[in-house]
Design an enzyme around this catalytic site. Sequence first.
Site, mmCIF file in Angstrom:
data_model
loop_
_atom_site.group_PDB
_atom_site.id
_atom_site.type_symbol
_atom_site.label_atom_id
_atom_site.label_comp_id
_atom_site.label_asym_id
_atom_site.label_seq_id
_atom_site.Cartn_x
_atom_site.Cartn_y
_atom_site.Cartn_z
ATOM 1 N N HIS A 181 -8.188 -3.729 -7.301
ATOM 2 C CA HIS A 181 -7.891 -3.017 -6.049
ATOM 3 C C HIS A 181 -9.170 -2.841 -5.229
ATOM 4 O O HIS A 181 -9.786 -1.769 -5.247
ATOM 5 C CB HIS A 181 -7.276 -1.651 -6.377
ATOM 6 C CG HIS A 181 -6.568 -1.007 -5.227
ATOM 7 N ND1 HIS A 181 -5.326 -1.409 -4.780
ATOM 8 C CD2 HIS A 181 -6.920 0.028 -4.421
ATOM 9 C CE1 HIS A 181 -4.946 -0.661 -3.774
ATOM 10 N NE2 HIS A 181 -5.895 0.223 -3.526
ATOM 11 N N TYR A 228 -18.196 13.640 -12.366
ATOM 12 C CA TYR A 228 -18.109 14.884 -13.136
ATOM 13 C C TYR A 228 -16.796 15.022 -13.913
ATOM 14 O O TYR A 228 -16.686 15.890 -14.770
ATOM 15 C CB TYR A 228 -18.243 16.095 -12.210
ATOM 16 C CG TYR A 228 -19.574 16.191 -11.509
ATOM 17 C CD1 TYR A 228 -20.763 16.196 -12.227
ATOM 18 C CD2 TYR A 228 -19.631 16.265 -10.126
ATOM 19 C CE1 TYR A 228 -21.984 16.268 -11.580
ATOM 20 C CE2 TYR A 228 -20.851 16.350 -9.463
ATOM 21 C CZ TYR A 228 -22.026 16.347 -10.191
ATOM 22 O OH TYR A 228 -23.228 16.431 -9.551
ATOM 23 N N ARG A 265 0.790 -1.222 0.000
ATOM 24 C CA ARG A 265 0.000 0.000 0.000
ATOM 25 C C ARG A 265 0.827 1.279 0.000
ATOM 26 O O ARG A 265 0.594 2.170 -0.803
ATOM 27 C CB ARG A 265 -0.919 -0.001 1.235
ATOM 28 C CG ARG A 265 -2.033 1.014 1.181
ATOM 29 C CD ARG A 265 -2.916 0.951 2.418
ATOM 30 N NE ARG A 265 -3.363 -0.405 2.726
ATOM 31 C CZ ARG A 265 -4.026 -0.735 3.833
ATOM 32 N NH1 ARG A 265 -4.275 0.199 4.734
ATOM 33 N NH2 ARG A 265 -4.413 -1.964 4.041
#
Length: 811
Positions: A86, A130, A40
């Site tokens: 993921h 968006y 990570r």
Amino acid sequence: MSSDIPQSGPNAAANVDSVRIEDEMEQSYIDYAMSVIAGRALPDVRDGLKPVHRRILYAMHEEGVTSSAGHRKSSSVVGDTMGDYHPHGDSAIYDALARLAQDFSMRAPLVDGQGNFGSVDGDPPAAMRYTEARMSAIAGELLEDIEKDTVDFQSNYDDRLEEPAVLPSAFPNLLVNGSSGIAVGMSTNVPPHNLGEVIDATIHLIENPNCAVEDLMEHVKGPDFPTGAEIVGREAIHSAYTTGRGRVRMRASYETEEAGTHERIVVTELPYQQNKAKLVEHIADLVNDGTLDGVSDLRDESDRDGIRIVIELKQGALVDVVENQLLEHCLEKTFGVINLALVDGEPQVLDLKELLGHYLEHRREVVRRRSEHDLAEAEERAHILSGRLTALENADDVVELIQAADDRDAAKSALSETYDFSERQADHIVRMQLGSLTALEAEEIEAEYGNVEREIERLETILGSDSELDRVITDELRAVKEEYADDRRTRIVEDYGTVTREDLIPDEEVVVVMTENDYIKRMPAANFDPQGRGGKGIIGTKLKDGDRVSSVFRANTHDYLLAFTNRGYVHRLKVYEVPEMGRTARGKSAINLVNLDDGEDITAVVATDDLTEEECLTMVTREGYVKRTCASDFANIHSGGLIATRLEDGDELVDVTVTNDGGDLLIGTEQGMAIRFPKDEAREMGRSARGVNAIKLEGEDAVAGLVAATDDADLLTVTENGYGKRTPMEEYRTQSRYGKGLKDIKTNERNGRVTAIESATAADDLVVMSEGGQIIRTRVGDISTVGRNTMGVKIMTLDDDRVACIDVLGD
């Protein structure tokens, strides 16, 4: 053991081990820590990516969302990444995706985004529904050839798919884009760098594997942040590159502007990862609580073209003081470099050579595996083409044999027995169309076979030679540099311990103008483009009624000058303290820079950086006295100035030049006479001496100037009416001191009297300024070379004006 655990029956545990709880917690914590470290928080040294970034790019690659495709909704990219590779939540993936698209976070953004992906004000990206995204062109270089078995793959989280353990990475992405992350008990903070510099260093390491880190630092100058700004000092950079750790001091870039009766400080670039909105708020707080004095207004005028934070100063505020307060409290921050990355799955702190070395090992493996893959395909193709060529050579028999066979399998067996074809060759020939048996088709197959054979030979050479493999890597790195490299954005300035204004002044050539009423200013020499001789020039300064230009000279902003006055005094002048102003500005009073009396003007300047103890300053006065004084006599000059020479009543110091032992001096007069004599005839004297006679002046003649005569230059003479000429220095024969000299230029009604003389070459530029403030810069090479006692040509057109002074800008 607890008695509640059933020891028999259907619910009994198959195997129960007794362990100490401390041991179990320790091992579980270590497992957790390594999971965070490797899975990570830390980047891989080979491709510079954390797993989430690698998975985002690979998911986009698999879905065809490349730089040549259209943008796709970020929510789609996030969904594909989360569903296939993921499974850690969409917000974490989208945050990582947004950072890859931020040009203020990434030196070479790996995602090309459309929409709001955040800002330097700390604004968060718009919702993923968006915004749209696709891979950037340079991101494609990280995945180039991934389908050619260049890297290892591993199963995804649910064993449905496979994902790459690392990307092929055609450039050292860890150094170019940097990385930051906090793991368990450790953190990484690799700064971004300039792509071209990193590639140059990588190539240097390929060619010089035993080089030192300092050798690589000749190419990698230091971090190159996407927001530009400055790095103060090189010691921390050296520490970061040699030990893997260092604290780099970053400083905002700013400039000072004139705003009527006051000045303003304009911040144009911010240190990396500094929040602009919080910076403006912090400055306002400093002003409100009295920590920051002299500020009258604060505005953020930033737009898409760049950063512009305007700090208006109160009238009379000391700019230097405000600058130092800003630097102390808010315009500087520290970047703590920790070059920590995963090497074979283990975290290591690496120096610059180790970072590049591990990348090179990876790249060699990628190119080797790619070459093996391409070689296998080429050999397979050559094998097929060889069979086709044999079939074409025996086309009639092959067709007849296939027609006689009962079925396809029988035909393949017959072909294999007759022509010793392999099973693949026989299958391919059976499937051939009759149209491929034409003569043209045969030529094309033979040409292709030749190309494939050459490709096989090339690939075998690469695989058989380490130097050839390195040559391929070098060529590919140079191609990436050619395509994507840009100029360095972050400047590196020296750290002198304390911040001074000099550190912040750009190192540039300037023109300094001073008037009789002691107004002074400086302007960049680049503001004055060379013009053809004979023009009027442009406005160089605005004058008050009754004021006139008294001197103009060129200098560097970091020069310390010895400024000699007509009264025989010398002052020390710091060029960067002279206010920089526009052409039409009047300038500012020089009283705080040079303490001059009424009627006292600067007539000559000498840069102290160029002086050595063996050199002398040679001075000439209006009435023809000359002397040489050792440069070391001017080492300590107090604020009120220092006596440079003793003058007789009515006499004035006209010119000063630097001279060494030997050679000649040449003195010119206002009525056009010139005398050349050996320097040794003007013996060395102290500051308080008057000097010796240099030239016999007739009538109302007076000395105009002095040069050190060298036969590789010309004597440039300019008159008050704007005319001038240049004459080879060798035409002025050497004679004894205190003679009448030779005729240099005609000083008739057209020319007027001589204003100044200079030593110049055709490659130099000449700056001429009139008493009324007009200025022209022209090439010395455009001024005719003529003999002595001639008229010369027009250099500057003057209307009811006269030439005040000149200076030569060296090539």
